[in-house]
Enzyme design. Sequence first.
Site, PDB file in Angstrom:
ATOM      1  N   HIS C 216     -11.966  91.588  25.196  1.00  0.00           N
ATOM      2  CA  HIS C 216     -12.885  92.334  24.847  1.00  0.00           C
ATOM      3  C   HIS C 216     -14.062  91.567  24.232  1.00  0.00           C
ATOM      4  CE1 HIS C 216     -11.606  96.691  25.337  1.00  0.00           C
ATOM      5  NE2 HIS C 216     -10.647  96.004  25.757  1.00  0.00           N
ATOM      6  N   SER C 220     -14.351  91.790  31.117  1.00  0.00           N
ATOM      7  CA  SER C 220     -13.508  91.568  32.222  1.00  0.00           C
ATOM      8  C   SER C 220     -14.312  90.865  33.273  1.00  0.00           C
ATOM      9  CB  SER C 220     -12.847  92.799  32.974  1.00  0.00           C
ATOM     10  OG  SER C 220     -12.202  93.756  31.976  1.00  0.00           O
ATOM     11  N   LYS C 244      -7.988 105.745  36.646  1.00  0.00           N
ATOM     12  CA  LYS C 244      -7.459 104.878  37.766  1.00  0.00           C
ATOM     13  C   LYS C 244      -6.283 103.974  37.423  1.00  0.00           C
ATOM     14  CE  LYS C 244      -9.163 101.729  41.163  1.00  0.00           C
ATOM     15  NZ  LYS C 244     -10.468 100.993  41.701  1.00  0.00           N
ATOM     16  N   ASP C 245      -6.284 103.852  36.048  1.00  0.00           N
ATOM     17  CA  ASP C 245      -4.936 103.310  35.534  1.00  0.00           C
ATOM     18  C   ASP C 245      -3.923 104.145  35.671  1.00  0.00           C
ATOM     19  OD1 ASP C 245      -6.134 100.725  35.179  1.00  0.00           O
ATOM     20  OD2 ASP C 245      -6.245 100.679  33.180  1.00  0.00           O
ATOM     21  N   GLU C 288      18.160  85.151  37.209  1.00  0.00           N
ATOM     22  CA  GLU C 288      17.851  86.220  37.823  1.00  0.00           C
ATOM     23  C   GLU C 288      16.479  86.179  38.903  1.00  0.00           C
ATOM     24  OE1 GLU C 288      19.712  88.970  37.207  1.00  0.00           O
ATOM     25  OE2 GLU C 288      18.324  90.399  35.762  1.00  0.00           O
TER      26      GLU C 288
END
Lengths: 255, 185, 421
Positions: C216, C220, C244-245, C288
């Site tokens: 922040h 971005s 959108k998320d 894994e």
Amino acid sequence: MRRLRLVALAASLLLAAPAARAAGEAPKPPPQDWSFGGLFGTFDRASAQRGFLVYKQVCAGCHAMKQLAYRNLEGIGLSQAEIRAIAAEYMIMDGPNDDGEMFERPGRPSDRFRSPFPNVQAARAANNGAYPVDLSLIIKARPDGANYIHALLTGYRDEPPAGVEPMEGMHYNAYFPGHWIAMARPLHDDQVEYPDGTPATTEQMARDVTTFLAWAAEPELEQRRAMGVRVILFLIVLAGLTYGVKRKIWAELKH
Amino acid sequence: MAESTTAAHGHGGGAGGTRRDFLSLTATAVAGVGVAAFAWPFIASMNPSASVLALASTEVDLAPIAEGQAITVMWRGKPVFVRHRSAAEIEAARQVPLSALPDPQPDEARVQRPQWLVMVGVCTHLGCVPLGQRPTDPKGDFGGWFCPCHGSHYDTSGRIRRGPAPANLEIPPYTFTSDSVIRIG
Amino acid sequence: MVGLHKSDFKNPVVRWIDERLPIPSLLQKEYAQFPTPKNFNYFWNFGALAMVCLVVMIVTGIFLAMHYTPHTAHAFDSVERIMRDVNYGWLIRYIHMNGASMFFIVVYIHIFRGLYYGSYKAPRELLWILGVVILLLMMATAFMGYVLPWGQMSFWGATVITNLFSAIPVVGDDIVVWLWGGFSVDNPTLNRFFSLHYLLPFLIVGVVFLHVVALHITGSNNPLGIEPKGPQDTIPFHPYYTIKDSFGLVVFLIVFAFFVFFAPNYLGHPDNYIEANPLVTPAHIVPEWYFLPFYAILRAVPDKLGGVVLMFGSIFVLFVLPWLDTSPVRSMKFRPLARPFFWVFVLSCLLLGYCGAMPPEGIWVVLSRVGTAYYFLYFLVILPVLGKLERPLPLPVSISERVLGGGPVPAAAAAKPMEKA
């Protein structure tokens, strides 16, 4: 988009790697048609009950199933009365009593399956040093578990193939990794008498006991799949709704 | 999921806005239902598991308990008092007029066979275990049990007679499986 | 009213709180109004998805810990009790188990997105470094969590990975004994792993918080890799990116649910349903899937210490990446020369993952070495040199010019059809 597809392809290759690896260890067991197979299969109760009989009369002599309790047998469709009767057939170690001594009493539904041996060492001592594994999770604990167990139980050969030296005290099996297994052929035709009259061929018993073991390893399977269908349908609806809202909101931006 | 689409106000207008508000509301409501449904398995997982529920019964052999003696057995993680009452104790319990009891209950309603009193040994005040099982224990002013935490007195039927406890000692469900064996639970 | 924060909220309760503890104002500023580049594609969903994964893992983990017993004699059985007796225990455990895989898939895509669009470059170096710290913590947490069910893979994975530290000269063996709290992986090891497995996720939460704060501050990055020139280039985070998320999240949950309900053990290993046995090593030990590329790097080197150094080096190189990549252009869209090298890098990571699952013999050793060589070559040689040699494509003047179709726009629009909707 093309890139995405490339990434997805590569990712699926990557995910397939462990499975591919496991398959290379021993001859691939022939795939069988299981009632619990596929994405939506459920356990064939009658087969699982016959399989329990096979386990009880044949396997339980050496193999424990310590994760199961008699009460769990409700899951293959046995009634409470039947379960109480089965549990009572076994003497379970309990205690200490008021005199500080362990004692045996008839089993109750809440008891775990009685193990044939008190500990690993006793199990080995009684079986020429080989440990009969616990069968509670065997279907999950082997790659391609159900097909493998079925193939193993039907894969005994009286004679090893030409050119293979016999091994003292071991038994030839087409599907056991390394082929020489300490366990003698456990299933023979008509060894068990099925109360429902199903002919007890080796193949039938192998199929039934595998169904029983598959249920024992994943007793939640039917509930899980049923819930999964509902959850995914719900999420698809929700995805449609959120996509609609997203389109609306973003459409205003472009004006 | 949580950050759904509630406050989409102020960006659009007209018919499009209404339609969007309806869609947003539906989506938010559906997402809310989803979150609530997702929470349920977690809440349910804290309830007693199948293995705990399966252990909810205990068998007690009554043969070794002489008249006037009592034993304490464990049931669902709590003590259960099993007392072989003497005739005098039964008599004492049955003599009491119901009007003298804070929680009126005849002794006959608290036992299946008069000589055997079976109750959960947990004070109905705040969950302490009352004294009175061993011969040397204080038995309170009514010859039954006495809770040392806050001074509740119980009589020979396990009924509250004096002190802060609001109710008689609880009777668990039990059955006589034979003349000398009971199964609790 | 000296000292009270001036609040614009109309709701009196919210205003009362906001005046005294201006968290609502902070959220309003940092999440609702937060100016965000208007041209994100769906790869920008993965940060939010990772956050959701972290929360899901912590919640399921807390409930599992209510039923789990960290003792070698009881751990395996207590997990089976969760699977069989605890109400919905199987669901919670399968969510946790598959959630680890989902978390790594999401985070890996998040990282590759950062690599492709140059999100690590100035001024976002620290943001990137905090991300690498999160990755390291995640790996430690996942590794210790995998030990807890006390299956064969748990035990032998723990043995092999802790033994890595024995490669350290002079003090290595002492360190391993210290890690184990004994002379082999045993009850003290299981106990401390459980303790740390419970603790580390909260540390991750802390670093994630710093990661978000750093984000922040700089704002971005975006698919064009150019900074927003003004308000015409940005939109408020809410409702545009919250919705959108949300849509991306629901799609992700469908994938997640498919694994949990229909293929819960697909990503796991059958051997972990066999209780740990210190006397018998399984025929093929594999970690894994999310550790496979690193495992391949470890095994690609014939020297014990060398393998360990390279394996850890493969992550530590990410810390210095912002200073290794010399190109001033962020997005690979405008780096025609670097772009193929990037995709070869992605392939080399996938190849390493595949090799990690294969036995360390024959062609797989060779391929592991090729993959390892390229992995380091990419960071240590290709990126530094390319930045000097390459002639990037002309950058658009601004985001909005590009978005509105004003500038030279070929591939961008086609690559994200969703945005045209």
